[in-house]
Design an enzyme around this catalytic site. Structure first.
Site, mmCIF file in Angstrom:
data_model
loop_
_atom_site.group_PDB
_atom_site.id
_atom_site.type_symbol
_atom_site.label_atom_id
_atom_site.label_comp_id
_atom_site.label_asym_id
_atom_site.label_seq_id
_atom_site.Cartn_x
_atom_site.Cartn_y
_atom_site.Cartn_z
ATOM 1 N N HIS A 141 0.839 -1.197 0.000
ATOM 2 C CA HIS A 141 0.000 0.000 0.000
ATOM 3 C C HIS A 141 0.872 1.245 0.000
ATOM 4 O O HIS A 141 2.035 1.211 0.382
ATOM 5 C CB HIS A 141 -0.946 0.018 1.204
ATOM 6 C CG HIS A 141 -0.264 -0.142 2.522
ATOM 7 N ND1 HIS A 141 0.121 -1.366 3.020
ATOM 8 C CD2 HIS A 141 0.113 0.762 3.455
ATOM 9 C CE1 HIS A 141 0.686 -1.219 4.195
ATOM 10 N NE2 HIS A 141 0.704 0.076 4.489
ATOM 11 N N CYS A 143 0.762 3.024 11.732
ATOM 12 C CA CYS A 143 1.777 2.663 10.745
ATOM 13 C C CYS A 143 2.091 3.881 9.896
ATOM 14 O O CYS A 143 1.478 4.942 10.052
ATOM 15 C CB CYS A 143 1.311 1.494 9.870
ATOM 16 S SG CYS A 143 -0.135 1.869 8.857
#
Length: 690
Positions: free
Chosen positions: A67, A191
């Protein structure tokens, strides 16, 4: 074009065989671009691959979720591939056969990011992954994902995720008990992108709580927003789990709590082990505690990192915060030297004009005085005064933000004070650096011990700044300041005395440093050395600044010359487009304009940059070029003297870099030269020899 997050055209069933994960990511990125949802497949691939290099995205259960947020993405998108056979994405239990590429725009709205986050959370459920493996058509996959993210056939959107609610503790006899009750744990997950791992770790920890007989509440801090845990829940907790790849937001809320720190991926893969570690640290009076200073995860564990990596991070933080003070102040001083304002003499005679700065004084100068003591002189004096005061913050700002990098906000005040002491004692740039380190570590140490709740509020605003200021500034005044000042005086005298071969050699060294890593640590050290010297306002400091600036302009200009003029067919179409932009970047003294070329071909581009930068830096010193401005490149020509020397050095360095990179590309593992045509105005890129 559909505005839905996933469409059948974005689904690849039973893709394979594929060599490695890089090919999978590239294939999915190309599919996103083919559907008109991103503008540049290579850019999207590069952003997703950079994220993959930081931390592999393979997860237990045969799942991978590469991603990225990327400027090339125009519509938040999910692209899916089911692989046969699976490909290794770094999961502990083997290859992944289910791969989602999560692509978000760099400035994606919170609602869009929340939709993508829902997909990540669904991947933690067995029914969802089983459905993906059983799907027979792309439409089946789209239907499953639509149900998971709440899109269906209607408009999508989601609110910022709330913290995961406390899960009731299991009454199992083997559960973790503290004082006869189930242990209470709070956790924070985050994250780098805040899309996928953040919420998957939150769900994994929440599910593991009841299984381990603990009450566990999670605060996922994602890019789509977050809702802070109630302070009462935090206060009642026995321990804290920080499963983070980035700094914890508002960490001071958890001050004094026993803490376990880990990566966010470990929160996904080993939630049971993290819970056990949290219970153990809660029972250990010597266990780690969240700092009362509210320092981030990166800074709170600063002294446990390797000295080299930690010191580099700290110093670069200080330099990056210092540069705006220098850039603004230096440019104002340079402007004040313009002939139609104060001229260079303003540095010696600005005092009266600069101090009498009321509006009526301006009117007086405008109406009654003629040059050289008229309106222009007055405005030049004002610009010089503001610039000088701004430059006066150079050392305190450096020290303050070095301390900030170590101890977070409580370190700023003692760092600024230590920097001011360095200025007072004429200890200069080096004194500020040492004072900032002393202040930061003093603040960090004072904030470590656990304190009563009633005292926690006073720690970051009174006790830590007071104690750290006394320690750091006291050491500077009583012990360290005088020898550092002596050393700075010797260094200044040495630089002022450089001439001839010595000055040229210094210019060569500075040129090499500026061109080695193009905005990285080595480049920043050379630049910080130059801008710090500007505060001295000496001829040597002006020469050093000119050498650094001209050398830093060479890499982008050299690459621009080579890729757009001298050897177009030796560069790809993307590189030629970057080369066109590099003309302006180089002229503006933005060395990073050469990074795309160095990243694509480092063994040929970096040596060419180094040689050209060394030539430019050495010639600038040989011609005794001065720059009174710390940035701006050719656009601050009025602050450069002699301009002809600057231009000659710049042209020589640029030409050397361009010719050298062309020679290396032609004769060192040369490319196969495809005929260059201009169909539709687009030359055909060459291919690389096998």
């Amino acid at each position: 074009m559909s505005s839905k997050t996933i469409t059948p055209e974005l689904v690849s069933l039973d893709l394979g065989p594929v060599d490695d994960k890089s090919d999978v990511i590239r294939e999915l990125a190309a599919r996103v671009v083919a559907e008109g949802r991103a503008t540049d497949a290579e850019a999207l691939y590069a952003d997703a691959w950079a994220r993959e290099q930081k931390d592999e995205t393979g997860l237990p259960g045969g799942i991978a979720i590469p991603h990225a947020k990327s400027p090339s993405v125009t519509i938040p998108t999910l692209a899916f591939a089911r692989l046969e056979p699976g490909v290794d994405f770094g999961a502990s239990d083997g290859p992944a056969d289910l791969v989602f590429l999560i692509a978000a725009p760099a400035d994606a709205a919170e609602a869009h990011l929340a939709v993508l986050s829902k997909l990540a959370r669904s991947l933690m459920t067995d029914d969802f992954t089983a459905g993906l493996r059983a799907a027979t058509t792309p439409e089946d996959v789209v239907a499953l994902v639509d149900d998971a993210i709440g899109e269906g056939d209607g408009p999508h959107g989601a609110a910022a995720p709330a913290p995961v609610e406390p899960a009731p503790a299991a009454a199992a006899a083997d559960g973790f008990l503290i004082d006869g009750r189930p242990a209470r744990i709070v956790a924070v997950t985050s994250c780098a992108t805040g899309i996928a791992h953040t919420f998957m770790a939150a769900d994994a920890l929440t599910a593991a709580g009841p299984k381990n007989g603990v009450e566990l509440v999670v605060e996922p801090q994602g890019s789509s927003g977050y809702q802070a845990l109630p302070q009462s829940v935090i206060d009642a907790a026995d321990a804290v789990i920080f499963a983070n790849d980035v700094d914890v937001r508002e960490e001071a809320r958890f001050a004094g709590k026993p803490v376990v720190r880990s990566t966010v991926k470990r929160g996904i893969e080993q939630p049971d082990q993290l819970i056990a570690e949290a219970v153990a640290v809660a029972a250990d009076p010597r266990g780690a505690r969240v700092s009362a200073s509210g320092a981030s995860a990166a800074t709170a564990s600063a002294v446990s990192l390797s000295w080299g990596a930690n010191l580099k991070r700290i110093l670069l933080t200080g330099v990056s915060y210092m540069i705006p003070f220098v850039a603004g102040g230096g440019l104002l001083i340079a402007i004040s030297f313009l002939p139609f304002l104060g001229g260079y003499g303003i540095a010696l005679a600005h005092g009266d004009s600069g101090m009498n700065n009321a509006v009526y004084t301006l009117t007086h100068y405008a109406i009654w005085n003629l040059p050289p003591d008229g309106l222009g002189y007055y405005l030049g004096a004002i610009a010089f005064q503001i610039g000088s005061l701004s430059l006066g913050f150079l050392v305190p700002a450096l020290a303050g933000y070095i301390a900030f990098a170590i101890a977070d906000r409580p370190g700023i005040a003692p760092g600024f004070v230590a920097g001011a002491i360095a200025v007072f004692m004429n200890a200069g740039f080096l004194g500020g650096l040492i004072g900032g380190l002393l202040a930061g570590y003093a603040a960090w140490l004072i904030g470590r011990p656990a304190v009563p709740r009633w005292l926690r509020g006073l720690m970051p605003v009174v006790i830590i700044p007071l104690g750290a200021s006394i320690i750091a500034s006291g050491l500077m005044l009583l012990i360290l300041g005088a020898p550092i000042a002596w050393l700075m005086t010797q260094l200044t005298n040495f630089l002022n005395g450089l001439s001839g071969a010595g000055a040229i050699f210094l210019g060569i060294i500075l040129g090499l440093m500026m061109c080695f890593d193009l905005g990285g640590p080595v480049n920043k050290v050379a630049y910080a050395f130059a801008v710090a010297g500007l505060a001295q306002q000496t001829d040597a400091s002006f020469h050093i600044m000119a050498a650094v600036m001209v050398a830093g302009m060479v890499p982008p200009l050299g690459m621009a010359l080579a890729s757009t003029v001298l050897y177009r067919r030796g560069f790809t179409q993307v590189e030629r487009e970057n080369g066109a932009a590099a003309w302006l970047l180089g002229a503006s003294f933005i060395s990073e304009g050469a990074i795309p070329f160095a990243a694509a071909d480092p063994l040929r581009v970096i040596p060419a940059n180094l040689v050209g930068g060394a030539v430019a830096g050495g010639l600038a010193m040989a011609f005794e070029v001065s720059s009174r401005a710390p940035h701006g490149g050719i656009f601050v020509f009025f602050a450069i003297d002699p301009v002809w020397g600057f231009l000659v050095a710049l042209a020589a360095g640029t030409l050397v870099t361009a010719l050298l990179v062309v020679g290396l590309k032609r004769f060192a593992a040369p490319r196969v030269a495809a005929p260059e045509t201009e169909e539709a105005g687009q030359p055909v890129p060459a291919t690389v020899a096998a």
